[in-house]
Design an enzyme around this catalytic site. Structure first.
Site, PDB file in Angstrom:
ATOM      1  N   HIS A 105       0.789  -1.137   0.056  1.00 55.59           N
ATOM      2  CA  HIS A 105      -0.013  -0.077  -0.001  1.00 55.59           C
ATOM      3  C   HIS A 105       0.950   1.209  -0.003  1.00 55.59           C
ATOM      4  CE1 HIS A 105      -3.600  -2.235   0.022  1.00 55.59           C
ATOM      5  NE2 HIS A 105      -3.630  -2.689   1.517  1.00 55.59           N
ATOM      6  N   HIS A 179      -9.647   2.134   0.707  1.00 55.42           N
ATOM      7  CA  HIS A 179      -9.617   1.027   1.615  1.00 55.42           C
ATOM      8  C   HIS A 179     -10.538   1.021   2.829  1.00 55.42           C
ATOM      9  CE1 HIS A 179      -7.740  -2.462   3.676  1.00 55.42           C
ATOM     10  NE2 HIS A 179      -7.007  -2.291   2.794  1.00 55.42           N
ATOM     11  N   TYR A 181     -13.758  -0.223   5.208  1.00 48.19           N
ATOM     12  CA  TYR A 181     -14.276  -1.451   5.589  1.00 48.19           C
ATOM     13  C   TYR A 181     -15.649  -1.280   5.715  1.00 48.19           C
ATOM     14  CZ  TYR A 181      -9.473  -3.081   6.852  1.00 48.19           C
ATOM     15  OH  TYR A 181      -8.141  -3.525   7.004  1.00 48.19           O
ATOM     16  N   GLU A 313     -11.947  -2.943  -2.821  1.00 48.09           N
ATOM     17  CA  GLU A 313     -10.917  -1.948  -3.111  1.00 48.09           C
ATOM     18  C   GLU A 313     -10.745  -2.246  -4.686  1.00 48.09           C
ATOM     19  OE1 GLU A 313      -7.271  -2.995  -0.694  1.00 48.09           O
ATOM     20  OE2 GLU A 313      -8.722  -4.329   0.158  1.00 48.09           O
TER      21      GLU A 313
END
Length: 349
Positions: A105, A179, A181, A313
């Site tokens: 990342h 990213h 959740y 993603e």
């Protein structure tokens, strides 16, 4: 529609600002100048109750100390780069390894840890924030001064759109994603195992023991990775398939998308009645069922544990620079990196 700006906290003596976008339906999206992090997405359930459907924290310290990229923009390159290196025009670039032998990342102190400039957007039918940042030549090992703009906009149709732009003064590589959740139960009342997921995808990338692509494309037919007709996440992760077990009894794989801008990713929580539709122009989506979320921290009063959220993603294929068969993530001078993804929230009828 309205937008509210306030101080979220401080980092190294600099203020971190929060922007809350709100439409007339009561949907709110909050994001901060640290890492372009989306801290809250508040949407109604089938009874009209407004609750947060993303994982996040209420302070800067937790994002710096504990966060597994909650809500952040990952870059310059999302995902893992094998052995922390790549070759471009005959030159080998060495990147810092922050995930065993891999670069993950964008590396340490990457886009998710940077303070971004921000400008409010107010138009007739939407509000938003444009974040901007210049990644200097050599930052985390990458070549070129990379100018990045990321725009979050919310409209009256309960759509959150993210648009990514980048230009460079030297050939480099770029592959950005968000990213977040997601947990549609609302305020972390339940995990995501009973969420139903549908993905228009006939192939995934096979992963090796280091969780990077082997270069092989795997057909999903008769496998736990076949979400084409929709199924509960627990049905997939309970499988004994070696690829499921490889990543900690779950999913952490790139799915090649067979369709674009046509409800190609759908997530449903039948109990709350919430439905999320994701549409993108990207080649793939990395689906991560938070298999590694067993960390010693709380998420707004709830102890972190596995399967608390699912990441969707959207991005180019991970480690593409090291696989000739993959579409490269190379950006040259005079070119523009531009991609967008829309997240549309509604309720089951």
């Amino acid at each position: 529609m309205k937008i509210e700006k306030k101080v979220f906290g401080e980092l190294n003596g600099e203020k971190v600002y929060s922007f809350t976008l709100e439409n007339r339906n009561g949907m709110k999206v909050s994001c901060i100048t640290l890492g372009c992090i989306i801290t809250d997405v508040i949407v109604p359930d089938k009874n009209g109750k407004l609750e947060n459907v993303v994982l996040g924290f209420d302070n800067v310290e937790s994002y710096i100390k504990d966060s597994p990229y909650f809500g952040a923009v990952c870059g310059r390159v999302a995902g893992r780069i094998s052995n922390g290196q790549f070759e471009l025009d005959g030159q080998i670039y060495e990147l810092p390894k922050n995930d065993a032998n891999n670069h993950l990342h964008g590396g340490p102190e990457a886009f998710d840890k940077k303070l971004w400039d921000a400008q409010e957007i107010n138009v007739i039918d939407a509000v938003g924030v444009e974040f901007s940042y210049v990644s200097k030549d050599g930052e985390n090992g990458y070549p070129g001064n990379l100018s990045v703009r990321i725009t979050y906009t919310l409209n009256e149709q309960n759509e959150l759109s993210i648009t990514y732009h980048a230009t460079t003064d030297k050939k480099t590589i770029v592959n950005l994603t968000n990213h977040s959740y997601f947990n549609l139960s609302g305020d972390l009342k339940d995990d995501i195992l009973s969420h139903k997921l549908q993905v228009k995808s006939s192939e995934i990338l096979e992963l090796n023991a280091n969780v990077v692509p082997t270069g092989k494309f795997m057909n999903v037919t008769n496998s736990p990775f076949d979400f084409n007709t929709g199924k509960k996440i627990e049905e997939a992760i309970s499988s004994t398939h070696e690829q499921i077990q490889l990543v900690g009894q779950g999913v952490d794989h790139p799915f090649l998308l067979d369709d674009h801008q046509n409800e190609e990713i759908v997530l449903i929580d039948e109990k709350s009645g919430r439905k999320l539709i994701v549409e993108t122009d990207q080649q793939s989506v990395v689906i991560y069922t938070s298999n590694m979320l067993e960390e010693p921290f709380d998420i707004r009063g709830t102890k972190a544990r596995r399967y608390m959220g699912v990441c969707l993603e959207t991005q180019g294929l991970p480690d593409s620079i090291n696989h000739p068969k993959f579409s490269p993530c190379i950006l040259d001078t005079g070119e523009e990196y531009k991609t967008s993804t829309t997240y549309r929230f509604n309720v089951l009828k």
